[in-house]
Each structure stands twice: as structure tokens, then as C-alpha cells.
Design a protein around this motif. Structure first.
Motif, PDB file in Angstrom:
ATOM      1  N   ILE A   4      -3.328   3.608  -2.079  1.00 16.08           N
ATOM      2  CA  ILE A   4      -3.588   2.885  -3.394  1.00 16.08           C
ATOM      3  C   ILE A   4      -2.754   1.780  -3.045  1.00 16.08           C
ATOM      4  O   ILE A   4      -1.909   1.745  -2.507  1.00 16.08           O
ATOM      5  N   ALA A   5      -3.381   0.582  -3.821  1.00 13.54           N
ATOM      6  CA  ALA A   5      -2.768  -0.726  -3.829  1.00 13.54           C
ATOM      7  C   ALA A   5      -1.798  -0.920  -4.875  1.00 13.54           C
ATOM      8  O   ALA A   5      -2.326  -0.654  -6.248  1.00 13.54           O
ATOM      9  N   LEU A   6      -0.630  -1.252  -4.746  1.00 10.47           N
ATOM     10  CA  LEU A   6       0.140  -1.704  -5.535  1.00 10.47           C
ATOM     11  C   LEU A   6       0.338  -3.140  -5.520  1.00 10.47           C
ATOM     12  O   LEU A   6       0.788  -3.847  -4.559  1.00 10.47           O
ATOM     13  N   ALA A  47      -1.885 -12.540  -5.232  1.00 16.99           N
ATOM     14  CA  ALA A  47      -1.171 -11.286  -5.060  1.00 16.99           C
ATOM     15  C   ALA A  47      -2.052 -10.340  -4.218  1.00 16.99           C
ATOM     16  O   ALA A  47      -1.748  -9.009  -4.031  1.00 16.99           O
ATOM     17  N   THR A  48      -3.383 -10.503  -4.521  1.00 19.31           N
ATOM     18  CA  THR A  48      -4.630  -9.502  -3.977  1.00 19.31           C
ATOM     19  C   THR A  48      -4.957  -9.829  -2.564  1.00 19.31           C
ATOM     20  O   THR A  48      -6.053  -9.436  -2.249  1.00 19.31           O
ATOM     21  N   TYR A  96       0.884  -1.368  -0.044  1.00 17.72           N
ATOM     22  CA  TYR A  96      -0.015   0.012  -0.062  1.00 17.72           C
ATOM     23  C   TYR A  96       0.881   1.201  -0.073  1.00 17.72           C
ATOM     24  O   TYR A  96       1.937   1.262   0.643  1.00 17.72           O
ATOM     25  N   LEU A  97       0.513   2.276  -0.671  1.00 18.90           N
ATOM     26  CA  LEU A  97       1.104   3.467  -0.724  1.00 18.90           C
ATOM     27  C   LEU A  97       0.170   4.397  -0.019  1.00 18.90           C
ATOM     28  O   LEU A  97      -1.041   4.490  -0.598  1.00 18.90           O
ATOM     29  N   LEU A 144      -1.760  -2.630 -11.083  1.00 20.90           N
ATOM     30  CA  LEU A 144      -0.911  -4.057 -11.231  1.00 20.90           C
ATOM     31  C   LEU A 144       0.199  -3.985 -12.075  1.00 20.90           C
ATOM     32  O   LEU A 144       0.136  -3.521 -13.209  1.00 20.90           O
ATOM     33  N   MET A 145       1.243  -4.828 -11.583  1.00 17.42           N
ATOM     34  CA  MET A 145       2.434  -4.906 -12.402  1.00 17.42           C
ATOM     35  C   MET A 145       2.342  -6.249 -13.024  1.00 17.42           C
ATOM     36  O   MET A 145       2.381  -7.211 -11.956  1.00 17.42           O
TER      37      MET A 145
END
Length: 409
Positions: free
Chosen positions: A280-282, A302-303, A272-273, A314-315
Motif C-alpha cells: 500500500i502507498a503511504l 507527493a504522488t 510503500y508498505l 494520505l496524511m
């Protein structure tokens, strides 16, 4: 061996056919001899690199890449020239048949080749020939900063104007000019983004390829940190290993090296940022590719603990993951960042008019920003290069994405 014989015969035949255009266009024998010498040297180097000098593995080494690049350049020159010559020869053949049937002498004879057609053929063939050479000499380091602004109605207020720099597909094993890479790293830092994201393929095959460059890439910086994921080449699947343990150790070494360089490597994980009370979730997944590519990406894992209404970035290295899995997932991913395609390192792009590369026949989403079902993806054209040691028309990219909150209507 038979394939080599067939290839050599075909190459020589194409070269001799092309030589006819040169003989028609130029009366100077040294031009003809120079063409033959260059053609033979290119063929000889290719044969040497892919036989005696061969290094094992499906990914081309630097020397093999250049041998392939020069061969490709010559074959394109041959092909374009022959296209014109063959068209003219068809006309010459039917002209000869006409004179045989309807002419007064009833003899079959071919008209001479027209010099101006040979000049046109050679001139047009020189365009891709020169472009491919330029691509190897300068194009592969012709770095471009491409800027995008994306609007979202549900972007948290504190992240309005948030700037992300994305790079992808470094392929450090292909680098051969330190000054150019230093320039590119400086260019990334000049963007002064809030976040730096690397979307996979740091190496071609082995961790050792990155070690000479690690200190330089450690200088990459962003205010809120830098994060990375793995690409298909990072797993070492394209070269033989003496043992599975050696291959596994190579991957672990690469993971540790990325962390030592300051990257937070996301392996089917999330972070989280925060800005004040907003977040926001990275999310970062391991490689997931269509067909025979590795499918280690796990969205569900991942989630874990990511809320449904969180804003999500999402990366994921391969854009086919977005098309085949992400868009169909019940979770809404606002922005996905990918790479992998390199834009095939060849194509034509004129902003607002044309965007084309042969890679579009394999990947529907192959370069730039796309939007489907209210979700965005950016497919980065790649930082480095692989295979053909150059770029033509599809330049190495540094993506800069600014998130904006869309006013409610």
C-alpha cells in the motif's frame, strides 16, 4: 486603550447584573463578597497577562491560556445568569407599566425579583461554569481510544486486518502534566498497531517546546514504523522572529527532531508498505489549509511514482484539504487522515445520538469518520490542546483504524 476601557466597563456591568441574582438567592453577605473578589481577580489576571505579562505572538502562552480560560468561565456564568434575569426584568417592567396605567395608585413600581428564578438561573449557569473548570482540570487529559473498522473492496489481501494508530495535534507547548502525557503515550503503545501515523502540529510555535518531551515520544512504537507530516503550527508562523533565517532554522530543527524521535517525516513524499507481494502507498503532504492557512501541500509531487491502482493512505493535517482538493483530484485516495480542528475542544458527543460542536460551522468535516465519493477521511480530535487550556465533551483522541477487505458481492 479604548478597547480595554470598554471591555472593563462591560465586564463590571455584567458582573454587577449577575450579583443581583446572588443577592436575591442568598442572604449571606460573604457569598456576595466572594463573588466580587473572584470576579475582580479573574479580570485583573486577564488584564495583567495580556498587557504587562504579554508574550508576543498570535498563539496564547500557557499563562495567557489560563487567564483566558478563567475569563471565559466567568463570562459564561454571567451570560447564562443574565439571560434569566433579563427575561424576568422585562416581565417586571411591563408589570410596572400595567400598574401605572391601569392600577389604582397610578404609580410605576417594579415587583421584587422572585428568589426561585434566581436560584434556577444560578443553578443552570453553574453547569457550564463547572464544565469549563473541569475541562481545565481534568478534561484536557481525558484520553479516549476510538476504534474504527473500514472496509475496502480493493484492499490488498495481505493487509486485511491491518491496524493503524493515528494521533494528531500534540501541541507540546501547552503540556503541564508529565504523568498524564506518560499515561497517554503508554495508551498509544498498548494498541500494538502495525503502523503509527502523526498528522501534524507537534508544537505551538517553536521546536524547543518539544525538546522536554522528545525522549518520551521517542518510545512510541509500531511494528511497521511511525510516520509524520507537518501541521500549520509547525512552521512557526504565529510568533515574530528576528530574522527569516531564525524562523527557517526553527523549522529545520523541528524536522530533525522528529527524525531523531524515530518519525519518518513525509514532506510531499510517499513510502510503500509491503507484506509479501502486496503493498500500500503511504502519502504525506505538507500543510494545506483553506483561507489564510499555509498552502505548502503538493499532491502531485507527493504522488510521484505512485500507480493509479495502488491502495493509498494520505496524511494531510487540515481536513479542508480533503474537501477542497483531494476529493476533486483525479487520483483516488482510499483513506485520508487529518486533525487540525481539535473538535474546538468543546461540544457534545453521545455515540449514536448526538455529535455537535460550534466548529461544525467552520469545518464540514470536523471529527471522526466521513465518506464521500467512495473515499474515507478520519478527522482526529487531537492529542493536545491550544488556546482554552482544557476540553469539554470533545476529549483528546487516539484513533485506531482497522482496514478490512470487503467481500465482493
Amino acid at each position: 486603550m479604548l478597547r480595554w476601557i470598554i471591555f472593563i466597563i462591560a465586564y463590571i456591568a455584567l458582573g454587577l447584573y449577575t450579583l443581583q441574582a446572588l443577592k436575591t438567592a442568598s442572604r449571606y453577605p460573604w457569598v456576595h463578597y466572594l463573588f466580587m473578589v473572584v470576579s475582580i481577580l479573574v479580570l485583573g489576571n486577564f488584564i495583567y497577562q495580556f498587557t504587562v505579562g504579554e508574550e508576543p505572538g498570535r498563539v496564547l502562552s500557557r499563562s495567557k491560556s489560563y487567564a483566558f480560560g478563567f475569563l471565559l468561565t466567568m463570562l459564561i456564568f454571567f451570560s447564562v445568569t443574565i439571560l434569566f434575569l433579563f427575561s424576568e426584568d422585562i416581565f417586571r417592567f411591563f408589570t410596572g407599566v400595567y400598574h401605572k396605567v391601569f392600577g389604582g395608585t397610578k404609580e410605576f413600581s417594579l415587583p421584587q425579583r422572585r428568589r426561585f428564578l434566581s436560584l434556577i438561573a444560578l443553578g443552570i449557569a453553574a453547569l457550564p461554569f463547572g464544565a469549563l473548570l473541569y475541562g481545565m482540570y481534568r478534561g484536557k487529559y481525558n484520553f479516549k481510544v476510538l476504534k474504527y473498522t473500514l472496509e475496502f473492496e480493493d484492499l490488498p489481501e495481505a493487509f486485511d486486518g491491518y491496524q493503524i494508530t493515528q494521533i494528531s495535534d500534540i501541541h507540546s507547548g501547552s503540556f503541564d502534566n508529565r504523568k498524564k502525557i506518560e499515561y497517554a503515550v503508554d495508551l498509544v503503545n498498548q494498541q500494538e498497531s502495525d503502523l503509527l501515523l502523526f498528522t501534524g502540529d507537534m508544537v505551538n510555535n517553536m521546536t524547543d517546546e518539544m525538546r522536554p518531551w522528545a525522549e518520551l515520544f521517542t518510545t512510541l512504537k509500531a511494528k511497521d514504523g511511525k510516520f509524520s507530516v507537518l501541521g500549520n503550527h509547525d512552521y512557526g508562523d504565529y510568533i515574530p522572529w528576528e530574522t527569516e533565517e531564525e524562523k527557517s532554522q526553527n523549522l529545520e530543527d523541528l524536522k530533525e527532531l522528529q527524525r531523531a524521535m524515530g518519525f519518518d517525516l513525509l514532506l510531499n513524499e510517499n513510502r510503500y508498505l509491503y507484506k509479501g507481494k502486496d503493498k500500500i502507498a503511504l502519502i504525506g503532504v505538507e500543510n494545506w489549509g483553506r483561507g489564510g492557512f499555509k498552502k505548502a501541500g503538493d499532491l502531485k509531487k507527493a504522488t510521484a511514482k505512485v500507480a493509479e491502482d495502488d491502495f493509498k493512505i494520505l496524511m494531510s493535517h487540515d481536513p479542508s484539504h480533503w474537501e477542497d482538493v483531494v476529493l476533486k483530484d483525479k487520483v483516488h485516495y482510499h483513506l485520508t487522515l487529518s486533525g487540525h480542528t481539535h473538535g474546538m475542544q468543546f461540544g457534545i458527543e453521545i455515540p449514536g445520538w448526538v455529535k455537535w460542536s460550534p466548529i461544525k460551522w467552520r469545518y464540514r468535516y470536523w471529527a471522526g469518520i466521513y465518506k464521500e465519493l467512495g473515499q474515507f477521511i478520519n478527522v482526529n480530535r487531537g492529542f493536545g490542546f491550544l488556546g482554552y487550556p482544557g476540553r469539554v465533551g470533545i476529549w483528546p483522541e487516539i484513533s485506531v483504524i482497522t482496514l478490512k477487505k470487503k467481500p465482493l458481492t
